[in-house]
Structure formats: C-alpha cells, structure tokens
Enzyme design. Structure first.
Site, mmCIF file in Angstrom:
data_model
loop_
_atom_site.group_PDB
_atom_site.id
_atom_site.type_symbol
_atom_site.label_atom_id
_atom_site.label_comp_id
_atom_site.label_asym_id
_atom_site.label_seq_id
_atom_site.Cartn_x
_atom_site.Cartn_y
_atom_site.Cartn_z
ATOM 1 N N TYR A 38 -20.811 47.195 26.929
ATOM 2 C CA TYR A 38 -19.555 47.537 26.247
ATOM 3 C C TYR A 38 -18.791 48.683 26.925
ATOM 4 C CZ TYR A 38 -22.528 45.827 22.307
ATOM 5 O OH TYR A 38 -23.380 45.149 21.495
ATOM 6 N N CYS A 44 -31.091 46.089 39.882
ATOM 7 C CA CYS A 44 -30.253 45.568 40.969
ATOM 8 C C CYS A 44 -28.991 44.912 40.421
ATOM 9 C CB CYS A 44 -31.058 44.590 41.816
ATOM 10 S SG CYS A 44 -32.521 45.391 42.479
#
Ligand SMILES: *Cc1c(COP(=O)(O)O)cnc(C)c1O
Length: 398
Positions: free
Chosen positions: A325, A350
């Site tokens: 968010y 990653c």
C-alpha cells in the site's frame, strides 16, 4: 494513558506506557532473527477505551489483523468476540478458547468445507456476501439438518478516503451485496426459512477510516433497509456496523485518536439510536496496531552514488504493508543518536518493492544495530509470506 508508547529514555528506546515500559535493547539482544513484540497492556487499554466509547455494542475482533493466540486469549478474556474470514481463523479462534457463539464469519469466498465447519461449530452468525453464497449455505444447512443464523453484508456504494486496496463499500468492490438485490434476497430467505434465520445486516466500508461523513451516509442508507427487513422477518435484531476505524502512523498521537474514536462512536450511536437492534462492530487495526513493534537487526549500510540503503534482516515477507500500500511506518534505532542521514530502509527479498521506508530521514544506525518498526501489531505477521524461503519472524507477547 501517556500518549507516548515508544520513546527514548536515557538514550534507549522504550516500548509501553508508564513504569512498565520495556527497554527494547535488553530484549532484542537475546533474539535470533526478527521478532514481533506485542504489548498486552496496550491492547487491553485500547479494548477498554473502545468498549467505553461504544457501550452496549458487542465487539467482534477482526482477527485477520493479528491472530496470535496470546492476543486472541487476551481479547476473549476482555469479553470481545471474533470476526473470522476463513476456516483457519475459525480453528484458531476455537483453539484460543472461543465458542462458536462468540464468532461471526465474513468473507466473499467461503468454500463448502468452510461453511460446513462453521455450521458444525454453531458459529453465531455468517455474514453472507452474495446470492450464490446464500444458496450454498441454504443447501448445506438443509443437508446438515441445521438452522443457520445469517446476516446480510450489504454494500451501500459509499466511498471512504483510504487506499483503494482497502476500500470495500463501493460498487466496484467484490464485498457485500448491492441494495437492489433486496427483493430477491427477501424472496430467497422466505423460500429457505426452515434452514436460514435472518438475524440482521452487516456493513464494512473499508479500513483506515479517518473521516466519518461517508460512514454516516452509509448508515443512513442502511437504516431503512434494516427496518424493511425487520418488518419482513421477526428474527431481525442485529445491526453490525463493521470495523475500519483508522490510526495515525506518521505520529504518535493517542489523544487525537481518542477524539477520532469519539467522533466515530457519535456517528454510529446517533444514526442507529432509534433502531430496535443489538449493535455489533468489528474492529481490527485500532485495537492492536500500536501494540506491536517489529524488531530487526541492521545487516549492512550500503551507499551508492545516489542513495543510502539500510539493509535489514526483515522486509516485505514479514511486513508487507509498505510494499502493498505504500504505507508509512516509523522506524527507530534502539539506541538514540543526534545524527541523521537520508536512506531507504530495505529488506533482503529479491524485489524492488521490498522496502520499509523510502527517502526517509533516519536517525544514525550502523551494521549490527537493532531497529524497531513501529505500529506493526496489525496486518503485520498475519500477512507474512515465505517468499524466497526466508524464515518467518517470531512473535512474543509481554
Ligand atoms: C478487515 C475487516 C474488518 C476490520 O477492519 P479494521 O480496519 O482492521 O478495523 C472488519 N470487518 C471485516 C468484514 C473485515 O474484513
């Protein structure tokens, strides 16, 4: 309550209020890997504050916010029920000492097995989110020779000011049923009245609400619907106005949050005061967010020609909110410094979305130091993943 629950005393970050606050470095130095530390006193005081502001409203804690067993037990002891959204959460609530009668069950995708479980455990109320779900519940109830208490989750098509991923009361959202469906719902309920008992209606506009006029508008839209249903079904007696009360992440300001709580309660209680109804609500974040910190150890300070990165042993796999968010969490080193530098605070995953803060003015830290990520008690551990096969964070309740 003092309005600071995270503060430096003699240069050391302390968590909690009053004399019982904990020096976080004493705790962190014995830990292996990232840990969510929860403060029971903070949760208890929030529950009591909300109960006081909403007298005679039955609280069902939205346990997706944080389902740690110790927290569930604490809330049970405070007289709070559970709002669950899966079979897994039903099991967790039962294991934590709740009875079926303390549990209400929401969610758009309830499977047959989950509904069978809910009926078998005598769940107090299933909040139905669609017509096909209603028909599925009726069919299972008939097969199990049961009579199932349900509530209709209605979607009033009202927008609240929040992140679009956590708004749930709009016609674009998958949640709840539109009001135009009402005649069909009434017909279907009457056709299945041997197996379905309509107890009431429910509403949940979304999360992290900080303004309440849309909430008022939604209640005003639903009051006549409730009255209409009550005139059709004498069993209708519950009005569930959901959860969603927001908190401040960018500042510690419990006093201002008390004012917000009061405004929220005033809207709910004044709009619903003339109803012949037992009122229910489903708070999650407001009760537990401040009561959790995520403790993590700095692995590296990486400097590029553009930026500084503080690389932690925690990240989006433990606390997804910033990546999902763009949420803000305060991040404090456990040892105070008067030096500051600009940095991104990132994890080992990653993905470039694996950040906890971007372009943040950070208090000085070095490799091996610990930091506390604030307000991680809600939607933290419960959203954890094992992406990259990283180990999970641990949880401790004090
Ligand atoms: C998530 C949820 C809540 C709680 O929302 P908060 O913003 O944490 O208070 C309440 N009701 C339902 C149906 C939910 O899905």
């Amino acid at each position: 309550m003092s309005s600071q629950y995270l503060k430096y005393l003699n240069g050391e970050l302390h968590f909690g209020t009053g004399a019982k606050s904990l020096k976080l470095r004493d705790f962190a130095k014995d830990q292996q890997g990232p840990v969510y530390l929860y403060n029971a006193d903070l949760i208890r005081s929030r529950v009591r504050q909300m109960q006081k502001a909403l007298p005679n409203v039955k609280m069902y804690y939205a346990m997706k916010a944080n389902s740690f067993p110790g927290i569930m037990q604490l809330l049970k002891a405070e007289g709070v029920g559970a709002d669950v959204v899966s079979g897994g959460e039903i099991h967790r609530a039962l294991e934590s000492g709740y009875q079926g009668r303390d549990i209400i069950y929401s969610g758009v995708g309830k499977t047959k097995r989950e509904i069978q479980l809910a009926i078998g455990k005598n769940i107090a109320q299933i909040n139905v989110e669609s017509m096909p779900e209603l028909l599925r519940i009726a069919e299972i109830a008939k097969a199990q020779k049961a009579r199932v208490p349900i509530s209709l989750r209605l979607n009033p098509d009202i927008e609240i000011k929040t992140h679009k991923y956590i708004a749930t009361g709009l016609k674009d959202n998958k949640f709840g049923m539109e009001l135009s469906l009402l005649p069909q719902l009434i017909e279907t309920l009457k056709a299945h009245q041997d197996h379905l008992t309509l107890e009431g209606i429910s509403l949940h506009l979304g999360s992290q609400m900080l303004e309440f006029e849309p909430f008022r508008e939604a209640l005003q839209k639903l009051v006549p619907v409730y009255q209409k249903l009550q005139s059709e079904f004498s069993s209708v007696q519950k009005f569930d106005f959901g959860g969603g009360l927001g908190i401040f992440y960018e500042e510690q300001n419990l006093d201002k949050e008390s004012e917000l709580l009061q405004q929220y309660a005033d809207v709910a209680l004044s709009e619903l005061k003339n109803l012949k109804a037992e009122l229910q609500c489903e708070p999650g974040r407001w009760l537990v967010a401040h009561a959790g910190v995520l403790l993590s150890q700095v692995q590296y300070i990486k400097k590029t020609s553009h930026k500084n990165f503080i690389i932690l042993d925690t990240g989006m796999h433990h606390l997804l909110r910033p990546a999902l968010y763009g949420s803000f969490h305060q991040i404090h080193p456990l040892k105070e410094s008067d030096q500051f530098f600009d940095a991104d605070v990132v994890g080992p995953i990653c993905e470039s979305a694996d950040f906890l803060a971007q372009n943040r003015k950070m208090m000085q830290v070095s490799a091996d130091d610990f930091v506390a990520i604030a307000d991680a008690g809600a939607y933290g551990y419960s959203m954890q993943s094992q992406y990259n096969l990283q180990e999970g964070a641990r949880e401790v309740l004090i």
